[in-house]
Every structure is written in structure tokens, then in C-alpha cells.
Design a protein around this motif. Structure first.
Motif, PDB file in Angstrom:
ATOM      1  N   PHE A  28      25.320 -18.844   8.801  1.00  0.00           N
ATOM      2  CA  PHE A  28      24.013 -19.404   9.126  1.00  0.00           C
ATOM      3  C   PHE A  28      23.492 -18.890  10.475  1.00  0.00           C
ATOM      4  O   PHE A  28      22.486 -19.405  10.978  1.00  0.00           O
ATOM      5  CB  PHE A  28      24.103 -20.934   9.155  1.00  0.00           C
ATOM      6  CG  PHE A  28      24.548 -21.506   7.828  1.00  0.00           C
ATOM      7  CD1 PHE A  28      23.681 -21.570   6.747  1.00  0.00           C
ATOM      8  CD2 PHE A  28      25.860 -21.952   7.670  1.00  0.00           C
ATOM      9  CE1 PHE A  28      24.104 -22.102   5.532  1.00  0.00           C
ATOM     10  CE2 PHE A  28      26.282 -22.468   6.462  1.00  0.00           C
ATOM     11  CZ  PHE A  28      25.407 -22.535   5.379  1.00  0.00           C
ATOM     12  N   ALA A  29      24.204 -17.885  11.040  1.00  0.00           N
ATOM     13  CA  ALA A  29      23.809 -17.235  12.296  1.00  0.00           C
ATOM     14  C   ALA A  29      23.641 -18.272  13.409  1.00  0.00           C
ATOM     15  O   ALA A  29      24.206 -19.353  13.365  1.00  0.00           O
ATOM     16  CB  ALA A  29      22.540 -16.421  12.092  1.00  0.00           C
ATOM     17  N   THR A  30      22.831 -17.900  14.405  1.00  0.00           N
ATOM     18  CA  THR A  30      22.608 -18.822  15.522  1.00  0.00           C
ATOM     19  C   THR A  30      21.546 -19.837  15.111  1.00  0.00           C
ATOM     20  O   THR A  30      20.413 -19.476  14.795  1.00  0.00           O
ATOM     21  CB  THR A  30      22.134 -18.063  16.768  1.00  0.00           C
ATOM     22  OG1 THR A  30      23.088 -17.053  17.087  1.00  0.00           O
ATOM     23  CG2 THR A  30      21.980 -18.999  17.954  1.00  0.00           C
ATOM     24  N   THR A  31      21.923 -21.100  15.130  1.00  0.00           N
ATOM     25  CA  THR A  31      21.022 -22.146  14.658  1.00  0.00           C
ATOM     26  C   THR A  31      21.270 -23.424  15.428  1.00  0.00           C
ATOM     27  O   THR A  31      22.387 -23.682  15.893  1.00  0.00           O
ATOM     28  CB  THR A  31      21.215 -22.392  13.154  1.00  0.00           C
ATOM     29  OG1 THR A  31      20.364 -23.464  12.728  1.00  0.00           O
ATOM     30  CG2 THR A  31      22.662 -22.754  12.842  1.00  0.00           C
ATOM     31  N   SER A  32      20.222 -24.219  15.540  1.00  0.00           N
ATOM     32  CA  SER A  32      20.365 -25.528  16.179  1.00  0.00           C
ATOM     33  C   SER A  32      20.594 -26.622  15.144  1.00  0.00           C
ATOM     34  O   SER A  32      20.807 -27.779  15.492  1.00  0.00           O
ATOM     35  CB  SER A  32      19.107 -25.842  16.996  1.00  0.00           C
ATOM     36  OG  SER A  32      17.960 -25.856  16.165  1.00  0.00           O
ATOM     37  N   SER A  33      20.530 -26.278  13.842  1.00  0.00           N
ATOM     38  CA  SER A  33      20.714 -27.262  12.775  1.00  0.00           C
ATOM     39  C   SER A  33      22.188 -27.463  12.480  1.00  0.00           C
ATOM     40  O   SER A  33      23.032 -26.623  12.796  1.00  0.00           O
ATOM     41  CB  SER A  33      20.004 -26.796  11.499  1.00  0.00           C
ATOM     42  OG  SER A  33      18.616 -26.622  11.724  1.00  0.00           O
ATOM     43  N   ALA A  34      22.456 -28.600  11.846  1.00  0.00           N
ATOM     44  CA  ALA A  34      23.785 -28.832  11.272  1.00  0.00           C
ATOM     45  C   ALA A  34      23.696 -28.507   9.779  1.00  0.00           C
ATOM     46  O   ALA A  34      22.625 -28.609   9.164  1.00  0.00           O
ATOM     47  CB  ALA A  34      24.213 -30.279  11.481  1.00  0.00           C
ATOM     48  N   TYR A  35      24.810 -28.078   9.205  1.00  0.00           N
ATOM     49  CA  TYR A  35      24.824 -27.746   7.779  1.00  0.00           C
ATOM     50  C   TYR A  35      25.934 -28.533   7.082  1.00  0.00           C
ATOM     51  O   TYR A  35      27.072 -28.594   7.584  1.00  0.00           O
ATOM     52  CB  TYR A  35      25.035 -26.244   7.582  1.00  0.00           C
ATOM     53  CG  TYR A  35      23.769 -25.441   7.770  1.00  0.00           C
ATOM     54  CD1 TYR A  35      22.946 -25.131   6.671  1.00  0.00           C
ATOM     55  CD2 TYR A  35      23.376 -25.009   9.031  1.00  0.00           C
ATOM     56  CE1 TYR A  35      21.783 -24.403   6.854  1.00  0.00           C
ATOM     57  CE2 TYR A  35      22.210 -24.297   9.209  1.00  0.00           C
ATOM     58  CZ  TYR A  35      21.412 -23.991   8.103  1.00  0.00           C
ATOM     59  OH  TYR A  35      20.248 -23.272   8.276  1.00  0.00           O
ATOM     60  N   TRP A  36      25.509 -29.120   5.919  1.00  0.00           N
ATOM     61  CA  TRP A  36      26.465 -29.814   5.053  1.00  0.00           C
ATOM     62  C   TRP A  36      26.889 -28.853   3.946  1.00  0.00           C
ATOM     63  O   TRP A  36      26.055 -28.187   3.349  1.00  0.00           O
ATOM     64  CB  TRP A  36      25.830 -31.051   4.427  1.00  0.00           C
ATOM     65  CG  TRP A  36      25.651 -32.199   5.405  1.00  0.00           C
ATOM     66  CD1 TRP A  36      24.618 -32.376   6.266  1.00  0.00           C
ATOM     67  CD2 TRP A  36      26.526 -33.296   5.560  1.00  0.00           C
ATOM     68  NE1 TRP A  36      24.767 -33.520   6.971  1.00  0.00           N
ATOM     69  CE2 TRP A  36      25.971 -34.130   6.561  1.00  0.00           C
ATOM     70  CE3 TRP A  36      27.725 -33.689   4.963  1.00  0.00           C
ATOM     71  CZ2 TRP A  36      26.544 -35.318   6.984  1.00  0.00           C
ATOM     72  CZ3 TRP A  36      28.302 -34.879   5.377  1.00  0.00           C
ATOM     73  CH2 TRP A  36      27.742 -35.681   6.386  1.00  0.00           C
ATOM     74  N   LEU A  37      28.195 -28.754   3.709  1.00  0.00           N
ATOM     75  CA  LEU A  37      28.718 -27.929   2.617  1.00  0.00           C
ATOM     76  C   LEU A  37      29.403 -28.840   1.606  1.00  0.00           C
ATOM     77  O   LEU A  37      30.104 -29.791   1.968  1.00  0.00           O
ATOM     78  CB  LEU A  37      29.731 -26.906   3.142  1.00  0.00           C
ATOM     79  CG  LEU A  37      29.257 -25.912   4.209  1.00  0.00           C
ATOM     80  CD1 LEU A  37      30.362 -24.896   4.500  1.00  0.00           C
ATOM     81  CD2 LEU A  37      27.997 -25.187   3.759  1.00  0.00           C
ATOM     82  N   ARG A  38      29.199 -28.515   0.334  1.00  0.00           N
ATOM     83  CA  ARG A  38      29.909 -29.228  -0.742  1.00  0.00           C
ATOM     84  C   ARG A  38      30.699 -28.184  -1.523  1.00  0.00           C
ATOM     85  O   ARG A  38      30.135 -27.183  -1.974  1.00  0.00           O
ATOM     86  CB  ARG A  38      28.924 -29.952  -1.660  1.00  0.00           C
ATOM     87  CG  ARG A  38      29.622 -30.780  -2.742  1.00  0.00           C
ATOM     88  CD  ARG A  38      28.667 -31.745  -3.413  1.00  0.00           C
ATOM     89  NE  ARG A  38      27.620 -31.059  -4.163  1.00  0.00           N
ATOM     90  CZ  ARG A  38      26.626 -31.676  -4.778  1.00  0.00           C
ATOM     91  NH1 ARG A  38      26.533 -33.000  -4.721  1.00  0.00           N
ATOM     92  NH2 ARG A  38      25.713 -30.990  -5.433  1.00  0.00           N
ATOM     93  N   ILE A  39      32.002 -28.441  -1.647  1.00  0.00           N
ATOM     94  CA  ILE A  39      32.902 -27.476  -2.288  1.00  0.00           C
ATOM     95  C   ILE A  39      33.651 -28.182  -3.408  1.00  0.00           C
ATOM     96  O   ILE A  39      34.204 -29.282  -3.222  1.00  0.00           O
ATOM     97  CB  ILE A  39      33.895 -26.898  -1.264  1.00  0.00           C
ATOM     98  CG1 ILE A  39      33.119 -26.244  -0.090  1.00  0.00           C
ATOM     99  CG2 ILE A  39      34.819 -25.891  -1.911  1.00  0.00           C
ATOM    100  CD1 ILE A  39      33.993 -25.900   1.078  1.00  0.00           C
ATOM    101  N   ARG A  40      33.673 -27.527  -4.531  1.00  0.00           N
ATOM    102  CA  ARG A  40      34.334 -28.095  -5.730  1.00  0.00           C
ATOM    103  C   ARG A  40      35.705 -27.437  -5.887  1.00  0.00           C
ATOM    104  O   ARG A  40      35.809 -26.227  -6.081  1.00  0.00           O
ATOM    105  CB  ARG A  40      33.453 -27.821  -6.951  1.00  0.00           C
ATOM    106  CG  ARG A  40      33.964 -28.397  -8.257  1.00  0.00           C
ATOM    107  CD  ARG A  40      32.981 -28.031  -9.351  1.00  0.00           C
ATOM    108  NE  ARG A  40      33.439 -28.463 -10.668  1.00  0.00           N
ATOM    109  CZ  ARG A  40      32.849 -28.147 -11.804  1.00  0.00           C
ATOM    110  NH1 ARG A  40      31.753 -27.363 -11.762  1.00  0.00           N
ATOM    111  NH2 ARG A  40      33.314 -28.593 -12.958  1.00  0.00           N
TER     112      ARG A  40
END
Length: 703
Positions: A58-70
Motif C-alpha cells: 500500500f506504499a506510503t499511506t496515512s490510512s490503516a488497512y484491514w486484511l481478511r485472509i481465508r
């Protein structure tokens, strides 16, 4: 597996081989959380985007990211693990549903103390329980000030642990190699004292620190309780490595000698940029820091490469070694970066190219430094050969010149012998002349002394001789009176007549006046005799027949005797002002000091006469004082005084300001040497037209 709302038709990550690690490059779903406000309840059934194939980046970002993995477990064990190989990620929140309503949550990352981790590892590892033959969704919330790259892998507990061991072994070998290079070159520095080795050692230390920081081992082993430094070190160590690398290049390749001065100063611009990055990192401005570091690192890589190529093309061999080492490192960096952008696949090779590249660079640079020793050795041998050739040429020239010199030496020896004979004769003549001049000065002083004594004794002697004649006349009268009294006494006259005759005779010879005159004449003769005795005593004190013997003497007595001798010079027109202290006796050569006093008083009288002539107004002052170790004699006058040039040359032999025939110019030189012989000093205060003052300092005891 329970049905999850919003789940899309993405294939699960199936774990079947218990000894294998499975890289998560497909089936990753994500949600961007721009406000960092979403909770697990918000996202568990939310709509997710599917990440294209490859490592989530997601490169340089100020956001948070949610990941869902099966995850689907087809292995024989229910203990699985999910690993995030991004140890510099600030914060990662892991959520694992348990049963129908339970939830396991865990937070970790660089922003949390290292002890928060469920498994001790430089990577972020999360245990997952998945019953064999079933599957489960797990959730990650990740955010970071550095680029958000999420290389995920999964596998059984055994597989992940074994992989972790292999990673530790690799980094252990890496650290061992780097430290070996560091220590080896440190010992070489102790032998050669070449500053390039010190800069190399500094660069290797910076590279080691940067690599263990980026790999997570720094947080694990060095500062596990400092989350702030764990994040900040990610931004501080790369500039440190860049600065030390540039300094090493400048000294190793001698950039000041091989490239223009302006080009060499270009490095200082890069130093400033790295300095800005360090300041921004310490201030917590990590986004600015990352951008500055990213830009500066690109410029440094290109600039160092260009500089090395330019110097190498000039024929400087160490630049070739540096180019190979630098290119090896850059290749490792490029592969690592291409892996992060999914241009190259993520695997063991691409994951470790940067540390491998840095190790290769360090090894090749070490070879370059070793070759530098050979270069220096060859240069030394070349210089030695040139020096030997120059010495041989000089030896040849010397041999040729020796023949000429021997002939010239023979000629010069004869000339010098003849000159030496002439000089010896001249020296003998000079010594004779000097002896004559010194004797002349002594005779001049003796003549002055004799004239003074003659004049001083002549006055009282004249007084005596002038009184003798009238006294003789008066004595004859007295003798006649005795005869007359005898005749009167033997005559036949009566007593009255005899008394009357005696009285008449006394009246005739004026007997009362005769008595007064005889008394005056006798007193005058006595005074003349006393004055003569005083002069003789002063002469005896002044002359001091024992002048070559060191003895105790009274300085005041010596000054008075000198004044007696020189009294005729004063001629009753020069006033003498004496101020004597009650001086202690001092060890000295009295006769020699009296000669000094005579010379100075004579000079003072000459200066007064030069100014006043025979008129009154001149003053000769003599003062004596003392302290605990010295006696001070001040002889001053109000005569013509001296200018600076005369003061400087006053004690030079044969220097005089008197007219021809009035002085030899040796008096003050002899005085100066006499005072030096007494370990004393002479100081002069003089002003042209106002007078001169000599201050003589003599020690009480001669050491």
C-alpha cells in the motif's frame, strides 16, 4: 466454516504440507480505513476489495488497512501460524474468531514493546487454531509511517519455527561475516595507520546497524523496551550509512585530488539533505523523513557511481574495485525494491538480496583496501627506486666534485693559512692597542686622581707655609722679650721700676696682639695639618691596595673618599646633595667599585660643566638605599642628559661623547664590566637637556 457476510468468491490458502511455508499472494481481501476508526465489528461482515496477485503493498499511506485472509487446514495438526515479514511495521492488530461468538485479539508491531509479542521473533508471528479439514477467516489491521508492505506467509507451527531458525542462522552468519571484516580491517589500520580503514570501519558499523534495524533484530536484541526508538531507528540508520559511505568514498578514492573541487563539494549538499532527514526523524515527521531519505539515497547512489567511474577512467585502480563493490550492492538493492513492487517474485533469494548485497560490498571493499596496500607498496618501491637512482647520481656528482674540491681546498688552505697569519698579527696588534688604551684610561684616571690630590693637599700646605713665617717672626720677638726680661730682672732697679720697665716693653711690642696672633697662626697650622691628614686618609680608602681581594666594605665610606678626591672638580660651583642610608657592609672589591664611582662622578661633573660652564646651578646627587638582598647607589646630575642612541651605546668600548683628548671611551665600559663582576646591574634614566641618573644595584653577598 461459518458463512461470512460480504465474503467474495476467493480461494482459501490451503495448508497441506506440515513442513512447507505458504506465501500469501492470492486470496487477500482488504478495506482502507482512512480515519483509523473502524472496529472488528465494523469490518467482519463488510465488503472487501480483492488484492491482485502478489504481496499486498500500500506504499506510503496515512490510512490503516484491514486484511481478511481465508485459511484452510489440510494438515494433520490444528496449530497454524500467520507470519508478517515486515518487522518495521508500526502497529498490527490480529483478530481470530473463536467458535460462533468468541474472538481472539492481539496487538504488536514496532510501536509496542517487544515483550508484547506472542512468539519471540524478529518477524510478527500470530498463532492460529484451525481444526484439520476446516477453514477459517482471520483479520489484520495494519498501519505504519514507513511504506506499508505486507509480505504474509502461513504454515504449521513446525514449518514457521524452522523457517525462523534458518533466518536466525542466516543473520548470524551475516553478522559474523560483517564483524570479521570490521575486526580484520581494524587490525590492518593499527598496522598501516591509513585513515581510509577508519572510514571503512565506520561505514561497516553503520551498515550493520541499518540492516539489523530493518530486519527487526535491533528491536529484539538492543532496544526491546523502546518502541519510540524502534520506529525512529528505521529513519536514522539509513542516513548514517549514507554519510559514512560517502566519507569512505571521498578518502578511499582521494576525490580532492581526482575530481574538481566543486564536484567534491557536491557531497556536502548530500550531507545536508541527510541531516534534514535526521532532524525530521527526531521531530517525529516520518513522512517527510521517508521522502527526503528516498530522494537523497537515489542521488547518493547515482553520484557515487558517477564519481567512481570518472576517477576509474583517470586510471586510478582502487576506483575499479569500488565500482564492482558498489554495483554489487546496488544490484541487491534493486532486486529488493523490485520484489517490494511485485516486479520480481517474493522468495528467499529476493527477500535477502539487500543484506547479501551489502555483505558482498563489504567483502569487495575489503579486497579493495587490501589492494590499496599493494598500490601503496608499489608506490613506495617506485619512490625508493627513484631515491636510489637520485642517490647514485648524487654520488657520481659528488665523486666528480671531490676532485675539484680537493684542488680548491688545497688552494683555499694556503690562502686561509696566509689570512690566518695576517689575522693573528692583527689580533696581536689589537691586543697591544687594547692594552695601551686600558693603560691610557688608567693613566688618565691616575692623572685626574693626582691632579685632584695635588690641588686638595696644596691648599692646606699653602696655609701652613704662609703661617710659618709670621709665626717665626713672633717667636723671635718672644725670644727677644725673654732676653729683655732677663736684663731687667738682673738690673739694680727697684721692684717698682722693674715692673714699670716690663710694662713699657710689653707696650712697645704690643704683647697682647702678639699672643692673639700666635694663637691664630698655630690654629691655622693645625687645621691645615688635619685637612692634609683627612685627604691622605681618603686617598688610602680610595686606592685600596687589596682591590683584588673580596672583602666586606662600607659603600658610603667609598663614596665619601671618592668625593674627597674629586673635590677640586666641583670648584665650589657644583652643589653636592648626599642622602646616605645606614648601609650594611657588602662583599665586594672596594678599590674597583671606587674606580666605578670616580668614573660616574667625573662624567656627571663633565655633563654639568657642559651645561652650566663655571656658573653655579649644577647639582650632583648621591643616594644610597638597601633592601633585604641588595644595596642601591644612585648617582645623578642635572647636566646635559643623553639621547636614546647614546644610552644604547654608552657601555660600548671606545664610545665617548667627549671632545678629542678628553676621554678614551673606556671608563663606562670598565664600570659596566666591574658591576657585572659583582653580579650587579646598572640602570640609566636620562632625558636630553634635563640630566642623567645611574642606578647601581649590588648584592649584599656574592654567591
Amino acid at each position: 466454516m461459518s458463512v461470512v457476510a460480504g465474503a467474495q468468491n476467493v480461494p482459501p490458502i490451503t495448508i497441506s504440507d506440515p513442513d512447507k511455508n505458504y506465501l500469501v499472494t492470492t486470496g487477500v481481501e482488504y478495506i482502507e480505513d482512512k480515519t483509523h476508526s473502524l472496529t472488528y465489528k465494523d469490518v467482519v461482515n463488510a465488503h472487501y476489495e480483492v488484492w491482485p496477485k502478489g504481496i499486498p503493498n500500500f506504499a506510503t499511506t496515512s490510512s490503516a488497512y484491514w486484511l481478511r485472509i481465508r485459511l484452510r487446514n489440510e494438515s494433520s495438526t490444528g496449530k497454524l501460524m500467520l507470519r508478517l515479514s515486515a518487522p518495521t511495521t508500526d502497529s498490527v492488530f490480529f483478530y481470530e474468531p473463536i467458535g460462533d461468538s468468541g474472538l481472539k485479539a492481539h496487538s504488536t508491531g514496532a510501536a509496542f514493546p517487544f515483550g508484547y509479542r506472542e512468539k519471540i521473533s524478529s518477524d510478527l508471528i500470530f498463532p492460529v487454531s484451525v481444526t484439520p479439514g476446516t477453514e477459517k477467516y482471520v483479520y489484520l489491521k495494519a498501519s505504519s509511517t514507513s511504506p506499508l508492505l505486507l509480505p504474509l506467509s502461513t504454515g504449521t507451527n513446525i514449518a514457521i519455527s524452522d523457517s525462523d531458525k534458518y533466518k536466525d542462522i542466516f543473520w548470524g552468519m551475516y553478522m559474523g561475516l560483517m564483524l570479521a571484516m570490521l575486526l580484520y580491517n581494524f587490525f590492518v589500520y593499527l598496522t598501516t595507520r591509513d585513515a581510509s580503514y577508519l572510514f571503512y570501519i565506520g561505514y561497516v558499523l553503520a551498515v550493520i546497524l541499518a540492516q539489523i534495524t530493518l530486519s527487526g533484530y535491533g528491536f529484539q536484541l538492543l532496544w526491546p523496551k523502546s518502541p519510540w526508538f524502534s520506529i525512529a531507528s528505521t529513519y536514522l540508520t539509513p542516513p548514517l550509512a549514507g554519510i559514512t559511505g560517502m566519507e569512505f568514498l571521498r578518502h578511499f578514492l582521494r576525490t580532492r585530488e581526482h575530481i574538481p573541487r566543486a564536484a567534491d563539494r557536491g557531497f556536502f549538499i548530500l550531507y545536508i539533505l541527510y541531516g534534514i532527514a535526521i532532524v525530521a526523524a527526531l521531530a517525529g515527521k516520518y513522512t517527510i523523513t521517508y521522502n527526503v531519505i528516498d530522494m537523497t539515497a537515489s542521488l547518493v547512489s547515482i553520484y557515487m557511481l558517477v564519481v567512481a567511474i570518472v576517477i576509474w577512467r583517470k586510471g586510478y585502480r582502487p576506483a575499479g574495485f569500488f565500482l564492482v563493490a558498489w554495483v554489487a550492492f546496488l544490484i541487491g538493492v534493486f532486486i529488493f525494491v523490485f520484489k517490494n513492487f511485485n516486479i520480481l517474485p517474493y522468495n528467499i533469494f529476493t527477500a535477502y538480496t539487500m543484506p547479501v548485497g551489502s555483505a558482498m560490498e563489504v567483502i569487495l571493499l575489503s579486497f579493495a583496501l587490501a589492494d590499496r596496500i599493494n598500490i601503496l607498496k608499489k608506490e613506495k618501491e617506485k619512490h625508493q627506486a627513484e631515491a636510489i637512482a637520485a642517490l647514485e647520481e648524487n654520488e657520481k656528482i659528488i665523486r666528480e666534485q671531490n676532485v675539484v674540491l680537493e684542488q680548491k681546498v688545497t688552494e683555499r688552505t694556503y690562502e686561509l693559512k696566509r689570512s690566518n697569519d695576517d689575522l693573528n698579527k692583527a689580533l696581536t696588534d689589537l691586543k697591544e692597542a687594547e692594552t695601551q688604551l686600558v693603560e691610557s684610561e688608567k693613566m688618565a684616571s691616575l692623572g685626574q686622581l693626582t691632579a685632584g690630590i695635588a690641588h686638595e693637599i696644596n691648599n692646606p700646605i699653602n696655609f701652613v707655609t704662609s703661617n710659618v713665617k709670621p709665626l717665626n717672626r713672633d717667636v723671635l720677638i718672644l725670644l727677644d722679650t725673654v732676653k729683655e726680661l732677663e736684663q731687667i730682672a738682673t738690673s739694680d732697679m727697684s721692684a717698682g721700676e722693674k715692673a714699670k720697665a716690663i710694662e713699657n716693653y710689653k707696650t712697645d711690642i704690643d704683647y697682647e696682639y702678639l699672643q692673639i696672633e700666635i694663637d691664630q697662626l698655630l690654629n691655622g697650622i693645625g687645621e691645615g695639618a688635619s685637612r692634609t691628614a683627612e685627604i691622605v686618609k681618603g686617598l688610602r680608602i680610595f686606592s685600596r691596595l687589596d682591590e683584588d681581594d673580596l672583602k666586606k666594605a662600607d659603600i658610603n665610606e667609598g663614596l665619601n673618599s671618592t668625593l674627597i678626591i674629586t673635590n677640586n672638580m666641583l670648584n665650589n660651583t657644583i652643589a653636592v646633595a648626599k642622602s646616605y642610608a645606614n648601609l650594611p657592609l657588602i662583599e665586594c672589591y672596594p678599590g674597583k667599585l671606587n674606580q666605578v664611582f670616580l668614573n660616574m662622578i667625573s662624567n656627571a661633573v663633565y655633563a654639568i660643566r657642559k651645561k652650566y660652564g663655571e656658573a653655579e646651578g649644577g647639582v650632583l646627587s648621591i643616594t644610597t638605599t638597601f633592601d633585604e638582598s641588595n644595596v642601591h647607589i644612585t648617582i645623578g646630575d642635572n647636566g646635559t642628559g643623553m639621547d636614546e642612541n647614546t644610552k644604547k651605546r654608552l657601555f660600548e668600548p671606545f664610545f665617548t661623547t667627549k671632545d678629542v683628548g678628553e676621554g678614551t671611551g673606556l671608563g663606562m665600559s670598565i664600570a659596566y664590566n666591574t658591576i657585572n663582576k659583582h653580579h650587579g646591574q646598572i640602570n640609566i634614566n636620562s632625558e636630553l637637556g634635563r640630566g642623567t641618573e645611574f642606578i647601581i644595584t649590588l648584592p649584599l653577598i656574592q654567591k
